[in-house]
Design a protein around this motif. Structure first.
Motif, PDB file in Angstrom:
ATOM      1  N   CYS A 104       1.216  -0.951  -0.152  1.00 47.64           N
ATOM      2  CA  CYS A 104       0.048   0.048   0.042  1.00 47.64           C
ATOM      3  C   CYS A 104       0.861   1.291   0.041  1.00 47.64           C
ATOM      4  CB  CYS A 104      -0.439   0.023   1.640  1.00 47.64           C
ATOM      5  SG  CYS A 104      -2.275  -1.052   1.040  1.00 47.64           S
ATOM      6  N   SER A 105       2.105   1.789   0.845  1.00 51.09           N
ATOM      7  CA  SER A 105       2.956   2.566   0.360  1.00 51.09           C
ATOM      8  C   SER A 105       3.813   2.964  -0.372  1.00 51.09           C
ATOM      9  CB  SER A 105       3.909   2.107   1.678  1.00 51.09           C
ATOM     10  OG  SER A 105       5.169   0.833   0.915  1.00 51.09           O
ATOM     11  N   GLN A 106       3.224   1.839  -1.451  1.00 55.63           N
ATOM     12  CA  GLN A 106       3.297   2.432  -2.874  1.00 55.63           C
ATOM     13  C   GLN A 106       3.457   3.307  -3.325  1.00 55.63           C
ATOM     14  OE1 GLN A 106       6.933   1.491  -3.775  1.00 55.63           O
ATOM     15  NE2 GLN A 106       6.829   1.216  -1.644  1.00 55.63           N
ATOM     16  N   PHE A 107       1.706   3.406  -3.481  1.00 56.21           N
ATOM     17  CA  PHE A 107       0.629   3.732  -4.011  1.00 56.21           C
ATOM     18  C   PHE A 107       0.559   5.290  -3.512  1.00 56.21           C
ATOM     19  CE2 PHE A 107      -0.178  -0.311  -5.154  1.00 56.21           C
ATOM     20  CZ  PHE A 107      -0.309  -0.609  -6.290  1.00 56.21           C
ATOM     21  N   ILE A 108       0.988   5.046  -1.942  1.00 51.98           N
ATOM     22  CA  ILE A 108       1.398   6.922  -1.631  1.00 51.98           C
ATOM     23  C   ILE A 108       2.296   7.821  -2.118  1.00 51.98           C
ATOM     24  CG2 ILE A 108       1.237   8.294   0.837  1.00 51.98           C
ATOM     25  CD1 ILE A 108       0.458   5.537   2.185  1.00 51.98           C
ATOM     26  N   PRO A 109       1.404   8.912  -2.769  1.00 50.15           N
ATOM     27  CA  PRO A 109       2.416   9.649  -3.531  1.00 50.15           C
ATOM     28  C   PRO A 109       3.010  10.546  -2.676  1.00 50.15           C
ATOM     29  CG  PRO A 109       0.022  10.153  -3.845  1.00 50.15           C
ATOM     30  CD  PRO A 109       0.494   9.263  -3.128  1.00 50.15           C
ATOM     31  N   GLY A 110       4.838  10.678  -2.571  1.00 53.86           N
ATOM     32  CA  GLY A 110       5.477  11.034  -2.150  1.00 53.86           C
ATOM     33  C   GLY A 110       5.189  12.299  -1.662  1.00 53.86           C
ATOM     34  N   ALA A 111       4.571  13.411  -2.827  1.00 59.01           N
ATOM     35  CA  ALA A 111       4.842  14.197  -2.794  1.00 59.01           C
ATOM     36  C   ALA A 111       3.752  14.809  -2.216  1.00 59.01           C
ATOM     37  CB  ALA A 111       4.456  15.298  -4.295  1.00 59.01           C
ATOM     38  N   LEU A 112       2.643  14.037  -1.740  1.00 54.51           N
ATOM     39  CA  LEU A 112       1.268  14.422  -0.819  1.00 54.51           C
ATOM     40  C   LEU A 112       2.192  14.021   0.243  1.00 54.51           C
ATOM     41  CD1 LEU A 112      -1.695  13.100  -3.186  1.00 54.51           C
ATOM     42  CD2 LEU A 112      -0.588  14.717  -2.895  1.00 54.51           C
ATOM     43  N   MET A 113       2.846  13.878   0.882  1.00 55.51           N
ATOM     44  CA  MET A 113       3.500  13.387   1.928  1.00 55.51           C
ATOM     45  C   MET A 113       4.091  14.431   2.235  1.00 55.51           C
ATOM     46  SD  MET A 113       1.890  10.719   3.092  1.00 55.51           S
ATOM     47  CE  MET A 113       2.962   9.944   4.480  1.00 55.51           C
ATOM     48  N   LEU A 114       4.806  15.845   1.990  1.00 57.41           N
ATOM     49  CA  LEU A 114       5.523  16.811   1.924  1.00 57.41           C
ATOM     50  C   LEU A 114       4.266  17.288   3.156  1.00 57.41           C
ATOM     51  CD1 LEU A 114       7.162  18.468  -1.371  1.00 57.41           C
ATOM     52  CD2 LEU A 114       8.319  17.299   0.545  1.00 57.41           C
ATOM     53  N   VAL A 115       3.390  17.748   2.489  1.00 53.73           N
ATOM     54  CA  VAL A 115       2.982  18.742   4.419  1.00 53.73           C
ATOM     55  C   VAL A 115       2.762  17.908   5.880  1.00 53.73           C
ATOM     56  CG1 VAL A 115       1.033  19.605   4.764  1.00 53.73           C
ATOM     57  CG2 VAL A 115       1.805  19.738   2.525  1.00 53.73           C
ATOM     58  N   PRO A 116       1.890  16.723   5.368  1.00 53.79           N
ATOM     59  CA  PRO A 116       2.097  16.308   6.497  1.00 53.79           C
ATOM     60  C   PRO A 116       3.488  15.621   7.176  1.00 53.79           C
ATOM     61  CG  PRO A 116       1.728  14.501   4.726  1.00 53.79           C
ATOM     62  CD  PRO A 116       1.588  16.108   4.352  1.00 53.79           C
ATOM     63  N   LEU A 117       4.260  15.669   6.140  1.00 57.23           N
ATOM     64  CA  LEU A 117       5.992  15.301   7.185  1.00 57.23           C
ATOM     65  C   LEU A 117       6.845  16.576   7.156  1.00 57.23           C
ATOM     66  CD1 LEU A 117       7.331  12.728   4.527  1.00 57.23           C
ATOM     67  CD2 LEU A 117       7.130  12.134   6.708  1.00 57.23           C
ATOM     68  N   PHE A 118       5.926  17.500   6.832  1.00 57.90           N
ATOM     69  CA  PHE A 118       7.203  19.050   7.035  1.00 57.90           C
ATOM     70  C   PHE A 118       6.585  19.057   8.925  1.00 57.90           C
ATOM     71  CE2 PHE A 118       7.090  23.399   7.913  1.00 57.90           C
ATOM     72  CZ  PHE A 118       8.529  23.236   7.149  1.00 57.90           C
ATOM     73  N   GLU A 119       5.057  18.862   9.013  1.00 59.82           N
ATOM     74  CA  GLU A 119       4.222  19.063  10.822  1.00 59.82           C
ATOM     75  C   GLU A 119       5.373  17.985  11.667  1.00 59.82           C
ATOM     76  OE1 GLU A 119       2.854  21.988  11.052  1.00 59.82           O
ATOM     77  OE2 GLU A 119       1.457  20.650  11.938  1.00 59.82           O
ATOM     78  N   THR A 120       5.229  17.123  10.669  1.00 55.82           N
ATOM     79  CA  THR A 120       5.737  16.023  11.572  1.00 55.82           C
ATOM     80  C   THR A 120       7.223  16.023  12.369  1.00 55.82           C
ATOM     81  OG1 THR A 120       4.382  14.089  10.262  1.00 55.82           O
ATOM     82  CG2 THR A 120       6.587  13.069  12.494  1.00 55.82           C
ATOM     83  N   PHE A 121       8.100  16.687  10.943  1.00 56.27           N
ATOM     84  CA  PHE A 121      10.015  17.044  11.544  1.00 56.27           C
ATOM     85  C   PHE A 121       9.659  18.364  12.121  1.00 56.27           C
ATOM     86  CE2 PHE A 121      10.508  14.251   7.290  1.00 56.27           C
ATOM     87  CZ  PHE A 121      11.397  13.307   8.369  1.00 56.27           C
ATOM     88  N   ARG A 122       9.128  19.129  11.635  1.00 58.35           N
ATOM     89  CA  ARG A 122       8.368  21.293  12.490  1.00 58.35           C
ATOM     90  C   ARG A 122       8.480  20.040  14.363  1.00 58.35           C
ATOM     91  NH1 ARG A 122       4.807  25.464  10.838  1.00 58.35           N
ATOM     92  NH2 ARG A 122       3.463  23.990  12.060  1.00 58.35           N
ATOM     93  N   ASN A 123       7.577  19.449  14.459  1.00 59.86           N
ATOM     94  CA  ASN A 123       7.059  19.018  15.723  1.00 59.86           C
ATOM     95  C   ASN A 123       8.476  18.278  16.754  1.00 59.86           C
ATOM     96  OD1 ASN A 123       4.573  18.980  15.641  1.00 59.86           O
ATOM     97  ND2 ASN A 123       3.853  17.362  14.860  1.00 59.86           N
ATOM     98  N   LEU A 124       9.524  17.176  15.843  1.00 53.84           N
ATOM     99  CA  LEU A 124      10.563  16.597  15.987  1.00 53.84           C
ATOM    100  C   LEU A 124      11.564  17.570  16.679  1.00 53.84           C
ATOM    101  CD1 LEU A 124      10.323  12.693  14.459  1.00 53.84           C
ATOM    102  CD2 LEU A 124       9.897  13.907  16.813  1.00 53.84           C
TER     103      LEU A 124
END
Lengths: 324, 302
Positions: free
Chosen positions: B138-158
């Motif tokens: 399933c993770s293969q079908f999650i586009p990385g570009a759409l993960m940019l915003v949530p990942l940015f949030e996650t890394f900001r929290n960390l």
């Protein structure tokens, strides 16, 4: 990411299917092997935790934020929004529809052309001929090149004053001083060509890997029976490649939908926003515009659309249907 | 004879299974039967495609090597002015080091984590296995570009924004699924009986793995590792979005600043491109022969 395009297929006896599995039925970590019952969990834990923390959690937080107003530049509005963001997306945001339409056009044209050229290229380099090894290495080489490097190279080629068009104009083809990247009419095809340069080899590699597993005997039998090469292609090669083509097409489509590197650097989404894809719009909204709530809602919508298209595609193509 | 030649050249992966024996080829050609299309049907389209592939590469080298202002189509006399400029003035020395750091760190992390996980998937049955395999796919079908915003949030929290670790972790996470699927395929190709024999001789599972399985995985591991390195070397968005200070940036972002400059210095841009391409080209030349076999092996087992 998109490199998983590893089509699932049957292991042909005596090929890469490897050794027959020795009676493994019922064997678990505890059955007399050195190693404890918990060992497999310990082994997958690092991978599992990384994926939970950096794929699953962010995805869930997207769902959460999509129901919130969360904009760093407008903190007074922040808070629960319900479906407000989604209403705005569907009814008040022409940019959403524009970028969605461009994404669809981009994916269909790009993947369609890659499929045609990739299949042709794979069929050619699957033949035996002098210099095949070198030819393969050369035609596959753009595959290793990044989006930004592709952009770099094509910007040099497209440059109106010193690029290829100047030399072509010198030779009497075309005219001087046309910049294909700043003209809304040509920018799409300029981007398509640059992405084809890098994308076709990838498609060709996947299809070639599958071509290698077709038994030569089938072709020999067919040609003894007097089947033409075209009929052999139609009745042996294509059916065999079906699953590989379906899967690599789907993965390429997701990848091209997701392809932000090239468009961001080559056109910057312009001129006048005509080459902005939906993911590019999401990144602009969320990271540059600091509107995380709206960007999360856009992400959710994009994800649902992608998921829906993928399922529909797999249904329509009857993936793996006649296999089992 | 052509088959034999192709086998020796570095680019032909596992041709033995496919190549027609030379003897049969010779006769078939003499008879002019259905042994492949006529030669011109191979060389003509291939030649055209080669031009399409190689002209862009040549163009980059041309701009990088010829002096500014020259319009010659042959880069002669060769100049190093552009390379000196991007390396010293445009900070490419730093970018190069940063990219190497990110590339090696995410490669090592990917390989260690994927090796452990791949071994578990290949050699054990356990309760969460199917769920885990499903998650991988399933993770293969999650586009990385759409993960940019949530990942940015996650890394900001960390508090990892503007730290190299954000990029290293993000690259690793997105490399993992494919790497793990491929590695578990390679491990399944190693007969389990070899390992069992070592256990009988008193080896621990770990020692048996290190002494017996790991050496047999070498080609596959090199391919997977190179993949991971090349991918994070090339990747642009994570570095662009998660790193803000200039001295932490990677080569693709450096290239982008050259592209974005108001008056594009094409010589410097081309030289920067060459600097970015060199490690990738070296690695690619090195793993090329395993590429297609690697894909087929991973496919069968995946």
């Amino acid at each position: 990411m998109a490199l998983t395009a590893v089509p699932k297929k049957r292991a042909l006896p005596g090929t890469l299917g490897g050794p027959g599995k020795p009676g493994r039925a019922g064997k678990t970590g505890k059955s007399g092997n050195p190693g404890k019952r918990s060992l497999p969990y310990v082994l997958i834990a690092p991978a599992g935790l990384l994926m939970l923390g950096f794929i699953a959690y962010p995805m869930l937080s997207v769902l959460y934020y999509s129901l919130q107003h969360y904009n760093v530049t407008k903190p007074w509005r922040n808070g629960y929004a319900g479906l407000e963001n989604f209403r705005e997306i569907f009814f008040e945001d022409p940019l959403f529809w524009q970028t969605l339409a461009f994404s669809a056009k981009w994916v269909v044209v790009e993947v369609g052309l890659q499929l045609v050229f990739g299949l042709a290229l794979a069929l050619i380099v699957n033949q035996t001929f002098v210099g095949r090894g070198i030819a393969r290495a050369l035609v596959f080489s753009p595959w290793a090149v990044s989006g930004v490097l592709t952009t770099t190279i094509w910007i040099l080629l497209y440059n109106p004053s010193t690029g290829l068009s100047r030399y072509l104009a010198d030779a009497g083809i075309g005219e001087y001083g046309t910049s294909v990247l700043s003209d809304t009419g040509t920018v799409f095809w300029a981007a398509v060509l640059a992405e084809l340069w890098r994308g076709v080899p990838f498609f060709a590699i996947l299809i070639l890997a599958d071509l290698q597993s077709i038994s030569k005997d089938l072709y020999e039998a067919a040609s003894v029976d007097g089947a033409s090469r075209f009929r052999q292609f139609w009745h042996i090669t294509l059916p065999h490649l079906k699953d590989a083509i379906i899967l690599s097409t789907l993965l390429r489509a997701v990848w091209e939908f997701n392809n932000v590197d090239l468009l961001y650097t080559l056109t910057g989404g312009g001129p006048a926003g005509v080459t902005t894809t939906l993911p590019l719009y999401v990144a602009n909204t969320g990271i540059e515009g600091h509107d995380f709530g709206y960007a999360s809602a856009l992400t959710t919508v994009a994800f649902v659309i992608l998921l829906f298209c993928s399922i529909l595609y797999l249904r329509l193509s009857k993936f793996g249907g006649d296999d089992k | 004879m052509t088959a034999a030649l192709a086998e020796k050249s570095p680019g032909a992966p596992a041709p033995a299974r496919n190549a027609t024996p030379p003897r049969a080829r010779g006769t078939a050609r003499r008879r002019g039967l259905d042994d492949g299309p006529p030669r011109w049907q191979i060389y003509l389209p291939l030649g055209i495609y080669l031009l399409f592939t190689l002209i862009p590469f040549y163009w980059m080298l041309l701009f990088a090597l010829r002096p500014s202002g020259s319009t010659s189509l042959v880069p002669w006399p060769v100049t190093t002015e552009h390379f000196e400029k991007v390396w010293n003035e445009r900070n490419f020395g730093t970018y190069f080091l940063n990219s190497t750091q990110v590339g090696i760190a995410s490669m090592v992390m990917t390989m260690l984590v994927a090796l452990a996980g791949g071994y578990a998937l290949a050699r054990f049955r356990f309760r969460l296995k199917n769920a885990f395999m499903l998650a991988l796919l399933c993770s293969q079908f999650i586009p990385g570009a759409l993960m940019l915003v949530p990942l940015f949030e996650t890394f900001r929290n960390l508090q990892l924004i503007n730290s190299m670790w954000s990029v290293i972790i993000a690259e690793t996470v997105f490399q993992l699924p494919l790497s793990m699927i491929l590695i578990s395929g390679f491990i399944k190709n190693v007969p389990e009986s070899l390992e069992e024999a070592a256990w009988v001789d008193g080896c621990s599972r770990l020692r048996a793995f290190l002494a017996i399985v790991l050496p047999m995985l070498r080609p596959g591991l090199i391919a997977v590792g190179s993949f991971a390195f090349v991918h994070s070397w090339n990747h642009f968005l994570f570095a662009l979005m998660f790193l803000s200070s200039q001295d932490k940036q990677t080569i693709p972002v450096g290239l982008n600043t050259l592209i974005g400059a108001d008056s594009v210095d094409l010589g410097a841009l081309a030289a920067g491109g060459v600097v970015a391409a060199v490690p990738v080209v070296i690695i690619f030349a090195f793993i090329q022969k395993w590429l297609i076999t690697g894909f087929s092996a991973g496919a069968v087992k995946g």
